[in-house]
Design a protein around this motif. Structure first.
Motif, mmCIF file in Angstrom:
data_model
loop_
_atom_site.group_PDB
_atom_site.id
_atom_site.type_symbol
_atom_site.label_atom_id
_atom_site.label_comp_id
_atom_site.label_asym_id
_atom_site.label_seq_id
_atom_site.Cartn_x
_atom_site.Cartn_y
_atom_site.Cartn_z
ATOM 1 N N TRP A 19 78.713 51.916 51.538
ATOM 2 C CA TRP A 19 78.336 50.753 50.739
ATOM 3 C C TRP A 19 78.138 51.197 49.299
ATOM 4 O O TRP A 19 77.801 52.355 49.042
ATOM 5 C CB TRP A 19 77.046 50.133 51.278
ATOM 6 C CG TRP A 19 77.143 49.718 52.721
ATOM 7 C CD1 TRP A 19 76.903 50.494 53.820
ATOM 8 C CD2 TRP A 19 77.534 48.436 53.213
ATOM 9 N NE1 TRP A 19 77.108 49.784 54.970
ATOM 10 C CE2 TRP A 19 77.500 48.499 54.632
ATOM 11 C CE3 TRP A 19 77.888 47.234 52.605
ATOM 12 C CZ2 TRP A 19 77.808 47.418 55.445
ATOM 13 C CZ3 TRP A 19 78.199 46.143 53.409
ATOM 14 C CH2 TRP A 19 78.157 46.238 54.810
ATOM 15 N N CYS B 183 72.538 47.911 47.152
ATOM 16 C CA CYS B 183 73.780 48.620 47.493
ATOM 17 C C CYS B 183 74.388 47.872 48.681
ATOM 18 O O CYS B 183 74.197 48.262 49.838
ATOM 19 C CB CYS B 183 73.461 50.067 47.835
ATOM 20 S SG CYS B 183 74.888 51.154 47.987
ATOM 21 N N ASP B 184 75.118 46.777 48.406
ATOM 22 C CA ASP B 184 75.521 45.871 49.492
ATOM 23 C C ASP B 184 77.003 45.531 49.518
ATOM 24 O O ASP B 184 77.433 44.679 50.290
ATOM 25 C CB ASP B 184 74.708 44.578 49.413
ATOM 26 C CG ASP B 184 74.933 43.827 48.101
ATOM 27 O OD1 ASP B 184 75.589 44.377 47.194
ATOM 28 O OD2 ASP B 184 74.435 42.693 47.994
ATOM 29 N N GLN B 185 77.809 46.218 48.696
ATOM 30 C CA GLN B 185 79.244 45.954 48.686
ATOM 31 C C GLN B 185 79.982 47.066 49.419
ATOM 32 O O GLN B 185 79.720 48.247 49.187
ATOM 33 C CB GLN B 185 79.760 45.847 47.245
ATOM 34 C CG GLN B 185 79.141 44.707 46.453
ATOM 35 C CD GLN B 185 79.416 43.361 47.101
ATOM 36 O OE1 GLN B 185 80.559 43.030 47.417
ATOM 37 N NE2 GLN B 185 78.352 42.588 47.307
ATOM 38 N N PRO B 186 80.912 46.738 50.315
ATOM 39 C CA PRO B 186 81.649 47.785 51.023
ATOM 40 C C PRO B 186 82.409 48.698 50.064
ATOM 41 O O PRO B 186 82.907 48.245 49.028
ATOM 42 C CB PRO B 186 82.614 46.998 51.917
ATOM 43 C CG PRO B 186 82.006 45.649 52.046
ATOM 44 C CD PRO B 186 81.303 45.381 50.745
#
Length: 433
Positions: free
Chosen positions: A245, A68-71
């Motif tokens: 995120w 879970c690493d996308q803004p």
């Protein structure tokens, strides 16, 4: 679907959706049905037994490796707080329900807060207005425990540990790190949310009250295990260090077939609160309305309190029955779920909110004072059409830029006290020179 619940706030509970899914206590890693064992800890491993929060989950797929690493952009949730918040009473009208499809996550907007997710203390106060259910998306708050107070529209809250149906005048507490999704069972919904960044909420000690009173542990209901085995792409939105995120799961996260522990979501019906009050002559402090508290390191001083003002009977004679005028070291955020609040005659309406900052004077408005001064206090006053609550904190409340500039903010709120004219009847003796 008829839901079944277990009771007991903070209790060690267990539940299985398939018979025998819970492993033997002496072999917790030898799990039936080919399930994976996973522990989620909401406190330090070595926290004292009465404070320790953890649960064992037995699930179809482990959560490891889920990125879970996308803004994720939702600028109203976590809006910037204003360090120049003025020391004045503030009040807001209820938010309108969205005209376009908006779910719980996108319908959140920040009113106030203080503290630090990185340092794990403080709080955030938000409101939500939604017009659609969360579909193939789930939310996880890695920063804070969440207390949700519906005001309009019932919710079905799907969590990793089971389902909770929650209606207005009930609350739901989602522990830190538990994934959940909210469906709107009536099409639209709005209400209030408190993020607790500090110690988990607990029931207060009763002290001289004795064994009975306030909120009872048996009236907090926990879900029975429920699961779905669906390989469908699901959006995961995570709140971490104050930001949102996102990532994509390959399957539903609601695949826990059995669980045991006490780090679990629960609901509570505010109408079950056993209200106490004066039967003689004085007006007690609002701490007698305390439902849940997040304690601090200082004995007797909480970081955050959740207080409720339910229907009750006022019987004290020869006294002023509404709340007295006061200034507190605490800051107070109030919401109205149902009916009317006895200290305000107009402007404070269901779905709205007020905030009285630290050491800012407040109390009943002029119309309430005038009515109370004429009241017959030898007759009981039945407050039946009401349900209000308060988030109270020792930390100053920093209000968001959005809330200060919102068209929902009531300009001239302080005018409700302008009719409090001098009633002084004494005389000052002036000695001649």
């Amino acid at each position: 679907m008829t839901l079944h619940y277990q009771a007991g706030f903070g209790s060690e509970l267990q539940s299985e959706a398939l018979p025998g899914a819970l492993p033997p206590h002496n072999s917790p890693q030898h799990v039936p049905y080919g399930l994976y064992a996973e522990q989620i800890s909401g406190t330090a491993f070595s926290a004292p037994r009465h404070q320790n929060r953890r649960s064992w989950l037995y699930r179809i797929r482990p959560v490891a490796g889920q990125v879970c690493d996308q803004p994720y952009e939702q600028p109203r949730f976590g809006a910037a707080l204003d360090i120049a918040t003025p020391p004045v009473p503030l009040r807001w009208y209820p938010p309108a329900l969205p005209a376009t499809p908006t779910d719980f996550v996108d319908g959140l907007f920040t009113i106030a807060g203080n503290g630090s997710a990185a340092l794990q203390h403080g709080f955030g106060i938000h409101m939500y207005a939604a017009s659609r259910s969360m579909h193939e998306r789930v939310f996880c708050n890695a920063d804070a425990e969440m207390l949700i107070v519906p005001q309009q529209g019932a919710l079905r809250v799907a969590t990793e540990l089971g389902l909770l149906d929650v209606e207005p005048q009930e609350i739901v507490v989602i522990p830190r790190g538990i994934r959940f999704a909210i469906a709107l069972t009536e099409g639209t919904a709005r209400g209030y949310v408190c993020e607790n960044l500090g110690a988990p909420f607990r029931l207060p000690d009763l002290g001289v009250i004795g064994a009975n009173g306030l909120a009872a542990a048996r009236d907090f209901y926990y879900p029975q295990a429920w699961f779905e085995d669906r390989a469908v792409p699901t959006q995961l939105i995570t709140r971490y260090l104050g930001r949102l995120w996102q990532g994509t799961l390959t399957h539903s996260p609601f695949d826990v077939v059995a669980w045991h522990g006490n780090h679990a979501p629960c609901k509570y019906d505010l109408r079950r609160f056993n209200t106490l009050g004066s039967v003689s002559f004085d007006h007690p402090d609002p701490s007698i309305f305390l439902v849940l508290q997040s304690p601090s390191e200082a004995p007797g001083v909480d970081d955050l309190d959740f207080v409720v003002f339910p229907p009750r009977v006022l019987v004290a004679q020869e006294t002023f029955r509404p709340p007295w005028f006061h200034r507190n070291i605490a800051s107070e955020f109030m919401g109205l779920i149902h009916g009317a609040y006895d200290a305000k005659t107009a402007g404070f309406v269901p779905g709205g909110a007020s905030l009285h900052p630290c050491m800012t004077g407040h109390g009943p408005d002029a119309a309430t004072v005038a009515r109370a001064l004429q009241a017959d206090t030898h007759t009981a006053d039945y407050l039946t059409d009401t349900m209000a609550f308060m988030f109270e904190t020792r930390l100053p409340m920093l209000v968001s830029h959005d809330a200060l500039a919102s068209p929902l903010r009531q300009q001239g709120y302080a005018d409700c006290w302008q009719g409090l004219e001098s009633r002084f009847t004494g005389q000052i003796r002036v000695d001649p020179c």
